[in-house]
Design an enzyme around this catalytic site. Structure first.
Site, mmCIF file in Angstrom:
data_model
loop_
_atom_site.group_PDB
_atom_site.id
_atom_site.type_symbol
_atom_site.label_atom_id
_atom_site.label_comp_id
_atom_site.label_asym_id
_atom_site.label_seq_id
_atom_site.Cartn_x
_atom_site.Cartn_y
_atom_site.Cartn_z
ATOM 1 N N LYS A 269 0.805 -1.361 -0.070
ATOM 2 C CA LYS A 269 -0.121 0.076 -0.130
ATOM 3 C C LYS A 269 0.896 1.183 -0.001
ATOM 4 O O LYS A 269 0.539 2.128 -0.672
ATOM 5 C CB LYS A 269 -0.962 -0.051 1.272
ATOM 6 C CG LYS A 269 -2.056 -1.085 1.042
ATOM 7 C CD LYS A 269 -2.738 -1.240 2.389
ATOM 8 C CE LYS A 269 -3.644 -2.506 2.280
ATOM 9 N NZ LYS A 269 -4.695 -2.731 3.395
ATOM 10 N N GLN B 252 -4.348 -1.897 10.001
ATOM 11 C CA GLN B 252 -4.244 -3.125 9.207
ATOM 12 C C GLN B 252 -4.766 -3.973 10.155
ATOM 13 O O GLN B 252 -4.419 -4.174 11.375
ATOM 14 C CB GLN B 252 -2.798 -3.311 8.786
ATOM 15 C CG GLN B 252 -2.701 -4.705 7.983
ATOM 16 C CD GLN B 252 -3.236 -4.627 6.613
ATOM 17 O OE1 GLN B 252 -3.046 -3.452 5.799
ATOM 18 N NE2 GLN B 252 -3.816 -5.512 6.400
ATOM 19 N N ASP C 20 -10.858 3.094 4.766
ATOM 20 C CA ASP C 20 -11.084 1.568 4.613
ATOM 21 C C ASP C 20 -12.630 1.518 4.699
ATOM 22 O O ASP C 20 -12.984 0.466 4.340
ATOM 23 C CB ASP C 20 -10.523 0.730 5.651
ATOM 24 C CG ASP C 20 -9.241 0.193 5.183
ATOM 25 O OD1 ASP C 20 -8.845 -0.036 3.960
ATOM 26 O OD2 ASP C 20 -8.391 -0.146 6.147
#
Ligand code: NAP
Length: 293
Positions: free
Chosen positions: A51, A95, A118
């Site tokens: 990412k 994460q 997200d």
């Protein structure tokens, strides 16, 4: 038709890089993404590295926060609060999964909904689920599925869509997005009777179960658009690493029946990162809009 997720994702990433440079030129603002990684899980480390690399290629600044596996809940929440307050950060990703002693729900709740790239904050998911409401961000993987469906020429309105899987990160939000586009949606899960007959009715089929080749060729309606989210390792002694990746759909059997289908790898996977970059750019745009107001 093969839906080439890799090529589509690359095109989107190039467009984002152009938009980022324009934002820097016109507003002296460079979008920034903060990636919070707790512990040393190798898969999570790899995802975060990918990412951050993708951010660098698009001209997006990335801030890494690598925290020890034994960090306590309050200290992690404080990291998130500091990032919420940092004007250089327009997107925050934590994460997942977090180590067991941490309360994941509380951490996700703490992320500002304006930086929730997200799309996992309950307010954003709630808005996605409600009629007449729009989330600020949507989860990246199902968002990528929707772009692939559009690229394949899907007609959403009135279509029968079947989503296999109902996880918070893929199946459930994918179903909500399809409902918003006026498809008629059936969600198949582990307690569904006769999933094959449900799938045979699908003009649009999104498979996100994590079961290698579960969807057989004769589950697919002729001409259907098939999006395979699954990423499953199967043993393969002929492969260099001893395994290969397959999807939730038996690709070889389904490809001649489907009107369009994504491969694994090279389908949904590359889209997820492209959508994360898109959401980060959107986070910076939201900051600009707010500053003008
Ligand atoms: P998950 O949280 O394990 O959820 C799996 C879902 O599938 C659950 O809703 C489960 O039903 C359902 N299911 C499991 N076995 C089933 C069966 N035999 N029949 C019908 N339904 C069944 O998985 P996930 O996180 O959504 O991920 C799904 C797949 O997508 C995985 O292969 C994952 O690696 C992949 N993935 C790919 C990306 C990407 O970027 N390409 C991103 C995320 C995930 P219940 O709810 O009843 O248990």
């Amino acid at each position: 038709m093969l839906i080439d997720g890799k090529a589509i994702a690359q095109r989107i990433r190039n467009e984002i890089a152009g938009d980022v440079e324009k934002m820097v030129q016109e507003h002296d603002l460079r979008p920034g993404l903060a990636a919070v990684l707790v512990g040393e899980d190798p898969a999570s480390q790899t995802y975060v590295r990918m990412k951050r690399k993708a951010c660098a290629e698009a001209g997006i600044e990335s801030f890494g926060h690598e925290l020890p596996a034994d960090i306590d809940q309050e200290s992690l929440l404080q990291v998130v609060r500091d990032l919420n307050a940092d004007p250089k950060v327009h997107g925050i990703l934590v994460q997942l999964p977090l180590p067991d002693h941490l309360d994941e729900e509380q951490v996700l709740n703490e992320i500002s909904i304006e930086k929730d790239v997200d799309g996992f904050h309950p307010v954003n998911i709630g808005r996605l689920s409600m009629k007449g409401r729009e989330p600020l961000f949507m989860p990246c993987t199902p968002m990528g599925c929707m772009v692939l469906l559009e690229e394949a020429g899907a007609k959403f309105e009135g279509a029968n869509a079947v989503v296999l899987g109902r996880s918070n990160i893929v199946g459930l939000p994918a179903a909500m997005m399809l409902i918003k586009r006026n498809a008629t949606v059936t969600v198949v899960h582990s307690r569904t009777k006769d999933p094959a007959s449900m799938c045979r009715n699908a003009d649009i089929l999104v498979a996100a179960v994590g079961r290698p080749k579960m969807v057989q060729g004769d589950w697919v309606k002729p001409g259907a658009i098939v999006i395979d989210v699954g990423v499953n390792r199967v043993d393969d002694p002929t492969a260099k690493r001893g395994y290969r990746l397959v999807g939730d759909v038996d690709f070889e059997a389904a490809k001649d029946v489907a009107g369009a289908i994504t491969p694994v790898p090279g389908g949904v996977g590359p889209m997820t990162i492209a959508m994360l970059l898109k959401n980060t750019l959107r986070g910076a745009e939201l900051q600009l809009t707010k500053a003008k107001a």
